[in-house]
Every structure is written in structure tokens, then in C-alpha cells.
Design a protein around this motif. Structure first.
Motif, mmCIF file in Angstrom:
data_model
loop_
_atom_site.group_PDB
_atom_site.id
_atom_site.type_symbol
_atom_site.label_atom_id
_atom_site.label_comp_id
_atom_site.label_asym_id
_atom_site.label_seq_id
_atom_site.Cartn_x
_atom_site.Cartn_y
_atom_site.Cartn_z
ATOM 1 N N MET A 4 0.900 -1.113 -0.012
ATOM 2 C CA MET A 4 0.039 0.054 0.121
ATOM 3 C C MET A 4 0.875 1.395 -0.156
ATOM 4 O O MET A 4 0.424 2.218 -0.403
ATOM 5 C CB MET A 4 -0.734 0.142 1.017
ATOM 6 N N MET A 5 2.023 1.223 0.528
ATOM 7 C CA MET A 5 2.834 2.377 0.661
ATOM 8 C C MET A 5 3.931 2.575 -0.659
ATOM 9 O O MET A 5 4.488 3.625 -0.499
ATOM 10 C CB MET A 5 3.822 2.509 1.920
ATOM 11 N N GLY A 6 4.163 1.738 -1.104
ATOM 12 C CA GLY A 6 4.936 1.526 -2.182
ATOM 13 C C GLY A 6 4.409 1.538 -3.680
ATOM 14 O O GLY A 6 3.249 2.029 -4.052
ATOM 15 N N SER A 7 5.239 1.449 -4.576
ATOM 16 C CA SER A 7 4.950 1.546 -5.886
ATOM 17 C C SER A 7 4.049 0.587 -6.686
ATOM 18 O O SER A 7 3.333 0.766 -7.623
ATOM 19 C CB SER A 7 5.988 1.641 -6.713
ATOM 20 N N PRO A 8 4.040 -0.691 -5.902
ATOM 21 C CA PRO A 8 3.028 -1.702 -6.605
ATOM 22 C C PRO A 8 1.356 -1.248 -6.590
ATOM 23 O O PRO A 8 0.701 -1.226 -7.606
ATOM 24 C CB PRO A 8 3.298 -2.864 -5.599
ATOM 25 N N TYR A 9 1.206 -0.659 -5.436
ATOM 26 C CA TYR A 9 -0.322 -0.227 -5.296
ATOM 27 C C TYR A 9 -0.583 1.012 -6.068
ATOM 28 O O TYR A 9 -1.660 1.000 -7.071
ATOM 29 C CB TYR A 9 -0.490 0.184 -3.846
ATOM 30 N N THR A 10 0.325 1.867 -6.407
ATOM 31 C CA THR A 10 0.339 3.163 -7.173
ATOM 32 C C THR A 10 0.247 2.488 -8.608
ATOM 33 O O THR A 10 -0.595 3.166 -9.535
ATOM 34 C CB THR A 10 1.454 3.861 -6.946
ATOM 35 N N SER A 11 0.958 1.605 -8.971
ATOM 36 C CA SER A 11 0.814 1.056 -10.464
ATOM 37 C C SER A 11 -0.396 0.312 -10.993
ATOM 38 O O SER A 11 -0.773 0.701 -11.693
ATOM 39 C CB SER A 11 2.262 0.270 -10.623
ATOM 40 N N ASP A 12 -0.815 -0.484 -9.803
ATOM 41 C CA ASP A 12 -1.938 -1.252 -9.936
ATOM 42 C C ASP A 12 -3.334 -0.156 -9.991
ATOM 43 O O ASP A 12 -4.159 -0.445 -11.200
ATOM 44 C CB ASP A 12 -2.414 -2.019 -8.801
ATOM 45 N N ALA A 13 -3.381 0.930 -9.254
ATOM 46 C CA ALA A 13 -4.380 1.706 -9.515
ATOM 47 C C ALA A 13 -4.337 2.781 -10.697
ATOM 48 O O ALA A 13 -5.220 2.901 -11.392
ATOM 49 C CB ALA A 13 -4.086 2.609 -8.349
ATOM 50 N N GLU A 14 -3.113 3.021 -11.209
ATOM 51 C CA GLU A 14 -2.840 3.596 -12.692
ATOM 52 C C GLU A 14 -3.537 2.886 -13.655
ATOM 53 O O GLU A 14 -4.079 3.114 -14.418
ATOM 54 C CB GLU A 14 -1.466 3.889 -12.355
ATOM 55 N N VAL A 15 -3.045 1.286 -13.539
ATOM 56 C CA VAL A 15 -3.564 0.450 -14.534
ATOM 57 C C VAL A 15 -5.008 0.341 -14.696
ATOM 58 O O VAL A 15 -5.774 0.499 -15.874
ATOM 59 C CB VAL A 15 -3.069 -0.716 -14.494
ATOM 60 N N VAL A 16 -5.596 0.272 -13.614
ATOM 61 C CA VAL A 16 -7.191 0.466 -13.545
ATOM 62 C C VAL A 16 -7.655 1.526 -14.046
ATOM 63 O O VAL A 16 -8.443 1.639 -14.845
ATOM 64 C CB VAL A 16 -7.652 0.089 -12.138
ATOM 65 N N ALA A 17 -7.237 2.620 -13.965
ATOM 66 C CA ALA A 17 -7.503 4.174 -14.232
ATOM 67 C C ALA A 17 -7.314 4.127 -16.083
ATOM 68 O O ALA A 17 -8.089 4.690 -16.721
ATOM 69 C CB ALA A 17 -6.693 5.157 -13.672
ATOM 70 N N ASP A 18 -6.394 3.505 -16.325
ATOM 71 C CA ASP A 18 -5.988 3.402 -17.812
ATOM 72 C C ASP A 18 -6.972 2.710 -18.578
ATOM 73 O O ASP A 18 -7.256 3.272 -19.478
ATOM 74 C CB ASP A 18 -4.460 3.140 -17.979
ATOM 75 N N ASN B 197 -7.626 6.082 2.542
ATOM 76 C CA ASN B 197 -7.492 5.994 4.082
ATOM 77 C C ASN B 197 -6.254 5.309 4.665
ATOM 78 O O ASN B 197 -6.258 4.925 5.612
ATOM 79 C CB ASN B 197 -8.826 5.253 4.595
ATOM 80 N N VAL B 198 -5.242 5.253 3.696
ATOM 81 C CA VAL B 198 -4.008 4.676 4.318
ATOM 82 C C VAL B 198 -3.272 5.349 5.539
ATOM 83 O O VAL B 198 -2.981 4.584 6.430
ATOM 84 C CB VAL B 198 -3.034 4.731 3.172
ATOM 85 N N ALA C 40 -11.561 14.770 7.782
ATOM 86 C CA ALA C 40 -11.767 15.304 6.399
ATOM 87 C C ALA C 40 -10.393 15.764 5.632
ATOM 88 O O ALA C 40 -9.988 16.472 4.777
ATOM 89 C CB ALA C 40 -12.439 16.626 6.053
ATOM 90 N N GLU C 41 -9.317 14.828 5.970
ATOM 91 C CA GLU C 41 -7.923 14.947 5.576
ATOM 92 C C GLU C 41 -7.478 13.879 4.727
ATOM 93 O O GLU C 41 -6.361 13.567 4.366
ATOM 94 C CB GLU C 41 -7.045 14.981 6.777
ATOM 95 N N ALA C 42 -8.204 12.839 4.354
ATOM 96 C CA ALA C 42 -8.158 11.768 3.367
ATOM 97 C C ALA C 42 -7.629 12.082 1.929
ATOM 98 O O ALA C 42 -8.166 13.024 1.299
ATOM 99 C CB ALA C 42 -9.064 10.649 3.242
ATOM 100 N N PRO C 43 -6.402 11.884 1.816
ATOM 101 C CA PRO C 43 -5.789 12.477 0.428
ATOM 102 C C PRO C 43 -6.276 11.705 -0.812
ATOM 103 O O PRO C 43 -7.049 10.507 -0.616
ATOM 104 C CB PRO C 43 -4.271 12.089 0.253
ATOM 105 N N ALA C 44 -6.504 12.301 -1.892
ATOM 106 C CA ALA C 44 -6.912 11.671 -3.388
ATOM 107 C C ALA C 44 -5.740 10.553 -3.714
ATOM 108 O O ALA C 44 -4.769 10.609 -3.520
ATOM 109 C CB ALA C 44 -6.997 12.835 -4.438
#
Length: 266
Positions: free
Chosen positions: A84-98, A128-129, A154-158
């Protein structure tokens, strides 16, 4: 050959053979490991073994093969944190968005505002990480009171890839609806958080009202999507981190699931 030279050659060969046999890798069978290196499911406690198991566990919960589950395995806390804190989650979310945007580009927008895209909020638009980082990344049993206190901040980031997708869909002409399992008393905090994170111009923010209390998420969200359809909207796409965000009835023409190994909602 001279007998003495012959015997010397045999001695040298025997020494080489003995040395080689000592240098070969000795492979232990499963019952060679001591009890201290085993856990209840028969796997060793080694970090490499845990990483392999947890990777397979995450695959099973993301594909819904595991069905309903309550908390992440204790041996996978570090794995989920690093994911969740690293690049694998970011990459997975980006691929879904693509892939979501690729589909959106194939939709012939009518121009009458009836082409809709429905978004979940938590772990779909907002992350909510920061909350789960101090609550074991899903290892601790969910505590509604402490989570509600986090929501009120109300501080959860996008989630960056989701924010980009959200804006792209609006530019294409989709009408965006936000359908969340949060309750009506959390409306102000939720709107404040969404604006803080960069989201704008949603058509409607739908939260649980008194009549929705106690309903499984899959039923509640299906009913709300059906209401949108009855109002003439065509739900072209839907994004969520839970299968209960996407399945049921009145489903979108295409649904896109974001990764979430921290919790499961029925």
C-alpha cells in the motif's frame, strides 16, 4: 603404468570426489525443518515464504476467490504495508484508471447529460491509508468509532490516478455520481474532504440514509443505481474497491475494481 603412479592417481581422484560431494547443495525435505520454523498452515516462517504466500493471498481476495474475510493474516501485515505504501499499489491503481479511460473513450456520449459514471469514495477516490497505517493495515478488527473520527477530520488524500480519471471523464461529458457507504451525518465532512482532495462538480453525493441502515452494501448500492436508471441515466461505468460496489443489479456496462487488500465489505 607404474603401480606407484597408478595408486597416486586413484588417491587424487578419490580426494576430488570427496571434496565435490561436500560442496553440493543439501536440500532439506519438509520434515527436516524444526517445529519453531513452522506455522499452523504448514508453511515456514521465512520472509521469502511469507511474501510468496501473501502475494497469492492478495490475488485470491482481489479476485473474490476467498469470499468474505474479516482481517488480513498476521503474517501479511508487513507485505500489505509495503504494497500500500509503495509503487506496486500505485501502479495497480494507475493501470485500472488507464483501462477505465480506454473504455470511456469508446462510449458515444449522447450530450444530454444522461451518460453516467458512478464512483465509490473510500479507497476509490480517497485513500484512508493514513488511518490504516496506525491500525495494522487491516490486521486490527475494524473499529467504526475510530474510523468515524478519522472521517470527521476530512484529511484523506486523493488517489492520484483516480483524480486524474475523474477529471478526464468529466471532460469527456460523463455525469459523475458518488455513491458511498458513509452515512448521511457524514455529508459535510465528506464534501469538505472531497473538495480538499481536488474533486469538483459531481452531480450527486449519495450517502446512507436512515432507511438504508443495516442493508448489505451490495443491496444498498444496487438500489441507488436502480434509482438513477429510473431517472433516465445510463450507467456506462462504475469504479469501486469492493465487489459490493460493483455487483448486484442495475450494474454498469463496465465496472472497474481498484485494489484493496486491507478490508472486505459485503
Amino acid at each position: 603404468m607404474d603401480p606407484s603412479r597408478y595408486n597416486a592417481v586413484l588417491l587424487i581422484l578419490s580426494l576430488i570426489s570427496a571434496a565435490f560431494s561436500q560442496s553440493t547443495i543439501q536440500i532439506k525435505r519438509g520434515n527436516d525443518f524444526g517445529a519453531d520454523n513452522r506455522i499452523s498452515d504448514g508453511r515456514s516462517r521465512g520472509s521469502d515464504d511469507d511474501a510468496l504466500y501473501c502475494d497469492s493471498w492478495r490475488f485470491s481476495i482481489e479476485t473474490n476467490n476467498a469470499g468474505a474475510w474479516l482481517q488480513i493474516p498476521a503474517r501479511c501485515v508487513t507485505y500489505v504495508e509495503e504494497y500500500m505504501m509503495g509503487s506496486p499499489y500505485t501502479s495497480d491503481a494507475e493501470v485500472v484508471a488507464d483501462f477505465s479511460l480506454q473504455f470511456a473513450n469508446t462510449v458515444e456520449i449522447s450530450g444530454d447529460g444522461r451518460d453516467a459514471w458512478v464512483f465509490d469514495i473510500d479507497e476509490t477516490l480517497l485513500s484512508n491509508v493514513p488511518y490504516y497505517a496506525v491500525h495494522g493495515f487491516g490486521w486490527e478488527i475494524f473499529d467504526e468509532k475510530s474510523f468515524d473520527e478519522w472521517v470527521d477530520l476530512a484529511e484523506a488524500p486523493a488517489i492520484p490516478s483516480s483524480l486524474k480519471l475523474y477529471k478526464n471523464l468529466q471532460e469527456l461529458g460523463f455525469t459523475t455520481f458518488l455513491l458511498t457507504g458513509r452515512s448521511e451525518p457524514q455529508r459535510n465532512a465528506t464534501e469538505k474532504n472531497l473538495l480538499y482532495a481536488g474533486y469538483r462538480n459531481w452531480k450527486r453525493l449519495i450517502l446512507r440514509g436512515p432507511s438504508d441502515s443495516g442493508k448489505p452494501a451490495i443491496l444498498y448500492k444496487s438500489e441507488k443505481r436502480k434509482e438513477l436508471e429510473d431517472q433516465g441515466y445510463v450507467i456506462q461505468g462504475s469504479s469501486g474497491d469492493q465487489w459490493s460496489d460493483l455487483n448486484g443489479f442495475a450494474v454498469a456496462k463496465r465496472s472497474f475494481k481498484l485494489p484493496n487488500p486491507m478490508y472486505y465489505i459485503v
